[in-house]
Design an enzyme around this catalytic site. Sequence first.
Site, mmCIF file in Angstrom:
data_model
loop_
_atom_site.group_PDB
_atom_site.id
_atom_site.type_symbol
_atom_site.label_atom_id
_atom_site.label_comp_id
_atom_site.label_asym_id
_atom_site.label_seq_id
_atom_site.Cartn_x
_atom_site.Cartn_y
_atom_site.Cartn_z
ATOM 1 N N HIS A 120 0.850 -1.193 0.000
ATOM 2 C CA HIS A 120 0.000 0.000 0.000
ATOM 3 C C HIS A 120 0.883 1.240 0.000
ATOM 4 O O HIS A 120 2.100 1.159 0.115
ATOM 5 C CB HIS A 120 -0.975 0.011 1.180
ATOM 6 C CG HIS A 120 -0.349 0.214 2.531
ATOM 7 N ND1 HIS A 120 -1.032 0.762 3.591
ATOM 8 C CD2 HIS A 120 0.890 -0.037 2.998
ATOM 9 C CE1 HIS A 120 -0.246 0.818 4.656
ATOM 10 N NE2 HIS A 120 0.924 0.323 4.322
ATOM 11 N N CYS A 136 5.824 6.108 4.739
ATOM 12 C CA CYS A 136 4.695 5.304 4.246
ATOM 13 C C CYS A 136 3.959 5.951 3.078
ATOM 14 O O CYS A 136 3.011 5.378 2.550
ATOM 15 C CB CYS A 136 3.729 4.983 5.385
ATOM 16 S SG CYS A 136 4.453 3.860 6.591
ATOM 17 N N HIS A 144 4.956 0.342 -0.344
ATOM 18 C CA HIS A 144 5.680 -0.636 0.466
ATOM 19 C C HIS A 144 4.700 -1.728 0.873
ATOM 20 O O HIS A 144 3.510 -1.629 0.596
ATOM 21 C CB HIS A 144 6.300 0.031 1.701
ATOM 22 C CG HIS A 144 5.288 0.599 2.640
ATOM 23 N ND1 HIS A 144 4.563 1.746 2.361
ATOM 24 C CD2 HIS A 144 4.842 0.151 3.840
ATOM 25 C CE1 HIS A 144 3.730 2.000 3.358
ATOM 26 N NE2 HIS A 144 3.866 1.032 4.279
ATOM 27 N N HIS A 158 3.537 -5.129 3.744
ATOM 28 C CA HIS A 158 3.552 -5.693 5.094
ATOM 29 C C HIS A 158 3.138 -7.153 5.049
ATOM 30 O O HIS A 158 2.374 -7.567 4.185
ATOM 31 C CB HIS A 158 2.572 -4.947 6.008
ATOM 32 C CG HIS A 158 2.899 -3.515 6.207
ATOM 33 N ND1 HIS A 158 3.922 -3.085 7.002
ATOM 34 C CD2 HIS A 158 2.329 -2.399 5.688
ATOM 35 C CE1 HIS A 158 3.970 -1.758 6.987
ATOM 36 N NE2 HIS A 158 3.011 -1.325 6.190
ATOM 37 N N HIS A 175 -1.139 -10.455 -1.646
ATOM 38 C CA HIS A 175 -0.301 -10.102 -2.793
ATOM 39 C C HIS A 175 -0.977 -9.088 -3.719
ATOM 40 O O HIS A 175 -0.813 -9.140 -4.934
ATOM 41 C CB HIS A 175 0.179 -11.342 -3.543
ATOM 42 C CG HIS A 175 1.265 -12.051 -2.804
ATOM 43 N ND1 HIS A 175 1.006 -12.883 -1.743
ATOM 44 C CD2 HIS A 175 2.599 -12.000 -2.932
ATOM 45 C CE1 HIS A 175 2.147 -13.347 -1.264
ATOM 46 N NE2 HIS A 175 3.141 -12.818 -1.957
ATOM 47 N N GLU A 210 0.265 -5.071 11.619
ATOM 48 C CA GLU A 210 0.954 -4.598 10.424
ATOM 49 C C GLU A 210 2.446 -4.925 10.482
ATOM 50 O O GLU A 210 3.052 -5.277 9.471
ATOM 51 C CB GLU A 210 0.753 -3.086 10.298
ATOM 52 C CG GLU A 210 1.360 -2.474 9.065
ATOM 53 C CD GLU A 210 1.043 -1.007 8.945
ATOM 54 O OE1 GLU A 210 -0.087 -0.681 8.531
ATOM 55 O OE2 GLU A 210 1.914 -0.192 9.259
#
Length: 149
Positions: free
Chosen positions: A16, A25, A29, A31, A75, A136
């Site tokens: 995201h 952020c 990137h 998680h 994914h 997260e």
Amino acid sequence: MSKIRITKQFSFETGHALYGYDGKCRNVHGHSYKLSVTVIGTPITDTNHVKLGMVIDFSDLKKIVKEEVEDVFDHATVFNKNTPHIELAKELETRGHNVILVDYQPTSENMVIDFAEKIKARLPKEIALYSLKLQETETSYAEWFAADN
């Protein structure tokens, strides 16, 4: 009979970016999310029922969460569709990437609210969603509790 809470855990990988954010952020990137889903209900007492003693079969809960969250978000890359990230999303989609456009900033807080609504809608009427925990990172998570909502 007593009310019992049961929890099932799930994991998925999602990318995201937070448009307009003032930190790292804002960049795309990902998680390794961990989602804990807790439901509450009364165990089945009918001795002729194949699920005697269960609040809900863990496999039934797994099916709901898999279809509503894991299969959708794993994914994939999530963007707020009301931001300029829409252009990046279109480019990624043309290159065969799985992109999800949502009506919210894709923070853990907003994602857990979205997941709660999707899961609640699929639960049997006698089972209530009690809480969700969306982790997260190893040290950061957001929680949703029905009692707070």
